[in-house]
Design a protein around this motif. Structure first.
Motif, PDB file in Angstrom:
ATOM      1  N   ASP A  73       0.862  -1.187   0.000  1.00 40.47           N
ATOM      2  CA  ASP A  73       0.000   0.000   0.000  1.00 40.47           C
ATOM      3  C   ASP A  73       0.899   1.237   0.000  1.00 40.47           C
ATOM      4  O   ASP A  73       1.686   1.454   0.925  1.00 40.47           O
ATOM      5  N   LEU A  74       0.787   2.074  -1.043  1.00 43.76           N
ATOM      6  CA  LEU A  74       1.655   3.240  -1.154  1.00 43.76           C
ATOM      7  C   LEU A  74       1.431   4.249  -0.038  1.00 43.76           C
ATOM      8  O   LEU A  74       2.333   5.038   0.277  1.00 43.76           O
ATOM      9  N   SER A  75       0.260   4.246   0.595  1.00 41.07           N
ATOM     10  CA  SER A  75       0.007   5.221   1.654  1.00 41.07           C
ATOM     11  C   SER A  75       0.860   4.979   2.890  1.00 41.07           C
ATOM     12  O   SER A  75       0.973   5.861   3.749  1.00 41.07           O
ATOM     13  N   SER A  76       1.476   3.805   2.979  1.00 45.74           N
ATOM     14  CA  SER A  76       2.349   3.527   4.130  1.00 45.74           C
ATOM     15  C   SER A  76       3.659   4.296   4.046  1.00 45.74           C
ATOM     16  O   SER A  76       4.389   4.391   5.032  1.00 45.74           O
ATOM     17  N   ILE A  77       3.972   4.867   2.880  1.00 41.83           N
ATOM     18  CA  ILE A  77       5.216   5.614   2.683  1.00 41.83           C
ATOM     19  C   ILE A  77       4.930   7.090   2.941  1.00 41.83           C
ATOM     20  O   ILE A  77       4.060   7.689   2.306  1.00 41.83           O
ATOM     21  N   GLN A  78       5.660   7.694   3.866  1.00 36.73           N
ATOM     22  CA  GLN A  78       5.375   9.058   4.303  1.00 36.73           C
ATOM     23  C   GLN A  78       6.514  10.046   4.035  1.00 36.73           C
ATOM     24  O   GLN A  78       6.297  11.251   4.108  1.00 36.73           O
ATOM     25  N   GLU A  79       7.724   9.559   3.768  1.00 41.23           N
ATOM     26  CA  GLU A  79       8.875  10.449   3.627  1.00 41.23           C
ATOM     27  C   GLU A  79       9.130  10.784   2.161  1.00 41.23           C
ATOM     28  O   GLU A  79       9.323   9.881   1.340  1.00 41.23           O
ATOM     29  N   THR A  80       9.142  12.074   1.842  1.00 36.39           N
ATOM     30  CA  THR A  80       9.487  12.446   0.480  1.00 36.39           C
ATOM     31  C   THR A  80      10.928  12.033   0.188  1.00 36.39           C
ATOM     32  O   THR A  80      11.790  12.060   1.057  1.00 36.39           O
ATOM     33  N   GLY A  81      11.149  11.664  -1.051  1.00 33.13           N
ATOM     34  CA  GLY A  81      12.455  11.167  -1.447  1.00 33.13           C
ATOM     35  C   GLY A  81      12.587   9.668  -1.287  1.00 33.13           C
ATOM     36  O   GLY A  81      13.579   9.099  -1.749  1.00 33.13           O
ATOM     37  N   ALA A  82      11.606   9.014  -0.651  1.00 35.98           N
ATOM     38  CA  ALA A  82      11.648   7.553  -0.536  1.00 35.98           C
ATOM     39  C   ALA A  82      11.709   6.950  -1.931  1.00 35.98           C
ATOM     40  O   ALA A  82      10.932   7.316  -2.816  1.00 35.98           O
ATOM     41  N   LEU A 108      10.657   4.012  -8.526  1.00 34.38           N
ATOM     42  CA  LEU A 108       9.523   4.788  -8.053  1.00 34.38           C
ATOM     43  C   LEU A 108       9.987   5.674  -6.903  1.00 34.38           C
ATOM     44  O   LEU A 108      10.633   5.196  -5.962  1.00 34.38           O
ATOM     45  N   THR A 109       9.648   6.971  -6.970  1.00 32.85           N
ATOM     46  CA  THR A 109      10.073   7.933  -5.957  1.00 32.85           C
ATOM     47  C   THR A 109       8.878   8.746  -5.488  1.00 32.85           C
ATOM     48  O   THR A 109       8.072   9.214  -6.317  1.00 32.85           O
ATOM     49  N   LEU A 110       8.751   8.921  -4.176  1.00 31.06           N
ATOM     50  CA  LEU A 110       7.733   9.810  -3.620  1.00 31.06           C
ATOM     51  C   LEU A 110       8.283  11.228  -3.679  1.00 31.06           C
ATOM     52  O   LEU A 110       9.233  11.573  -2.977  1.00 31.06           O
ATOM     53  N   VAL A 111       7.699  12.068  -4.516  1.00 34.45           N
ATOM     54  CA  VAL A 111       8.249  13.381  -4.813  1.00 34.45           C
ATOM     55  C   VAL A 111       7.637  14.481  -3.949  1.00 34.45           C
ATOM     56  O   VAL A 111       8.334  15.380  -3.488  1.00 34.45           O
ATOM     57  N   ILE A 112       6.325  14.444  -3.738  1.00 33.06           N
ATOM     58  CA  ILE A 112       5.640  15.505  -3.008  1.00 33.06           C
ATOM     59  C   ILE A 112       4.661  14.896  -2.023  1.00 33.06           C
ATOM     60  O   ILE A 112       3.988  13.914  -2.334  1.00 33.06           O
ATOM     61  N   VAL A 113       4.555  15.494  -0.832  1.00 32.23           N
ATOM     62  CA  VAL A 113       3.528  15.152   0.144  1.00 32.23           C
ATOM     63  C   VAL A 113       2.851  16.442   0.590  1.00 32.23           C
ATOM     64  O   VAL A 113       3.526  17.410   0.946  1.00 32.23           O
ATOM     65  N   PHE A 114       1.520  16.472   0.545  1.00 31.41           N
ATOM     66  CA  PHE A 114       0.735  17.594   1.041  1.00 31.41           C
ATOM     67  C   PHE A 114       0.149  17.237   2.409  1.00 31.41           C
ATOM     68  O   PHE A 114      -0.210  16.096   2.655  1.00 31.41           O
ATOM     69  N   GLY A 115      -0.018  18.267   3.284  1.00 24.45           N
ATOM     70  CA  GLY A 115      -0.698  18.082   4.556  1.00 24.45           C
ATOM     71  C   GLY A 115       0.265  18.157   5.725  1.00 24.45           C
ATOM     72  O   GLY A 115       1.477  18.242   5.540  1.00 24.45           O
TER      73      GLY A 115
END
Length: 464
Positions: free
Chosen positions: A275-284, A361-368
């Motif tokens: 589940d991608l929502s488990s990843i919270q750190e940008t740059g992961a 795959l990289t988490l680039v942006i997180v809002f909130g």
């Protein structure tokens, strides 16, 4: 309603929003690898401005913009289509702009009507898939001065046409966000497909479902212009949540026939991340992303996200929505995730980047977290790259609804606010924005208000 124009007046108090990495602003915390996000695009220039100033109240109560910007209403639901085919349908959603001959622009616009759509897309011979479907697309042609020359049905008889995406050969892929089969809600055919639409000549593409691209709750698509691979997001409404797909065409590029020729549909598996929502750190970052063939792309008996992908499973995510190609990568949006609804984690919006060359795959942006729904920053939805640098993002959350920009430096600013109150003075409600896109010359931003269905053309002192 005929085309109308409004000019912004005097300024009001500016909404200051902090949006730097790890910082909490008045209404939004934002973190992200913006230099990575815009690498290889026109937005890679060092544009660090924080917007165009405060939003000015529109005396006509339609659209607030910064001083110096103007809007023109191109089309409103319920008004007559210029073709004489019936009224302008409701629920304006995804949209794209294409260059036409002699400086003209072709706009193709989705209508996310369900079985009980308020103003359905008119049924037109040769352009209708299922006469019971209320959704579809309309096409507007604008002259070089931005005036509407024509407005007509482009495809009809489809259902819940939410978003989609443009192709490198200048057609629009409109996506049905439903899994309803024939016999459900009065439909005479199965739904949940992608349809190709030529805004300049809709009869060239007709109303043919691209069945090989899968039958599921489609949201948006993006096409790799080098390989012809089509990436697709799924906005499923309950667990298990949607998947991120890629479609490998038998004929990778070259016009309408390329996608109708069939191909393979695959779903993304990120090893160790169900589940991608488990990843919270940008740059992961996750290397070695896998693509798994979908067992039954037509979902004859079982929705794709419920199908058996083997003992290692598949990767899901809540609210997969916007999708676009930038540089050498595809970007896709998760509008939000809520553990109370079954997600593995909570967030107010993510933007992911997939690099097919590196299978990374990289988490680039997180809002909130968003502390005030009257401010931009909740539930990003449709998204596009702005010609002068940065992103334009349509907000789809509670309270006031905005189009807001994100600069390369990670600064967020409001560009437009919907003033059309569909509720009451005591309990106001505002329709979401959708379909943000720019004219081929970059001088005009087009955007839809979902309800009441309204298409705006916005001009002004754009940078770049």
């Amino acid at each position: 309603m005929s085309e109308t124009e409004s000019v912004t007046g005097s300024p009001t108090t500016r909404r200051h929003l902090l949006a730097r990495s790890g910082a909490v602003g008045i209404g939004i915390a934002f973190s992200g690898a913006l230099s990575e996000l815009f690498t290889g695009t026109a937005a890679a220039r060092d544009l660090g401005h924080t917007g165009y100033g405060p939003l000015v109240p529109d005396p006509d109560g339609l659209l607030d913009l910064p001083e110096g910007f103007r809007y023109r209403v191109l089309s409103r639901e319920g008004d007559p289509l210029r073709s004489g085919e019936g009224p302008v349908p409701s629920h304006h959603d995804g949209m794209a702009a294409f260059a036409g001959r002699a400086g003209r622009v072709h706009l193709v616009r989705n209508h996310e009507n369900r079985a009980t759509g308020r103003v359905p897309v008119p049924v037109i011979d040769g352009l209708t898939y299922d006469p019971a479907g209320k959704g579809g697309c309309t096409a507007l042609t604008l002259d070089p001065r931005g005036r509407v020359l024509s407005e007509r049905v482009a495809v009809a008889g489809t259902a819940v046409n939410c978003a989609g995406g443009p192709t490198p050969w200048n057609t629009w892929l409109t996506c049905e966000e439903t899994e309803d089969k024939a016999g459900t809600n009065g439909y005479t055919k199965d739904h949940g497909f992608v349809f190709e639409v030529d805004g300049a000549d809709p009869r060239r593409t007709g109303a043919v479902p691209l069945t090989a691209m899968g039958r599921f709750q489609h949201e948006a698509v993006a096409v790799d212009p080098q390989r012809g691979v089509v990436y697709e997001t799924e906005d499923a409404f309950e667990r298990p949540f949607g998947l991120f797909y890629r479609f490998l065409p038998e004929k990778p590029l070259g016009g309408t026939g390329s996608l109708r020729a069939g191909g393979r549909l695959q779903a993304m598996r990120v090893p160790g991340v169900p589940d991608l929502s488990s990843i919270q750190e940008t740059g992961a970052r996750f290397d070695g992303v896998e693509w798994v063939d979908v067992p039954d792309p037509q979902a004859v008996t079982t929705p794709i996200r419920h199908q058996d992908f083997g003992p290692r499973g598949i990767t899901h995510a809540q609210k997969l929505e916007g999708c676009y190609w930038g540089g050498r990568s595809v970007y896709f949006v998760s509008s939000f995730a809520r553990s109370a609804e079954g997600s593995a984690g909570d967030h107010y919006g993510q933007i992911w980047r997939y690099d097919p060359d590196r299978r990374r795959l990289t988490l680039v942006i997180v809002f909130g977290p968003d502390t005030d729904v009257q401010l931009p920053g909740e539930s990003p939805d449709n998204i596009c790259l702005a010609p002068g640098g940065g992103l334009m993002v349509c907000e789809d959350g509670g309270g006031a609804q905005h189009v807001y920009g994100v600069t390369r430096r990670g600064e967020v600013y409001a560009l437009a606010r919907n003033r059309q109150n569909t509720g009451t003075p005591e309990e106001p409600e505002y329709g979401e924005f959708a379909g943000v896109t720019f004219s081929p010359d970059g001088h005009t931003m087009y955007v839809n208000c979902y309800a009441p269905g309204t298409t705006f053309a916005v001009t002004g002192p754009w940078r770049g």
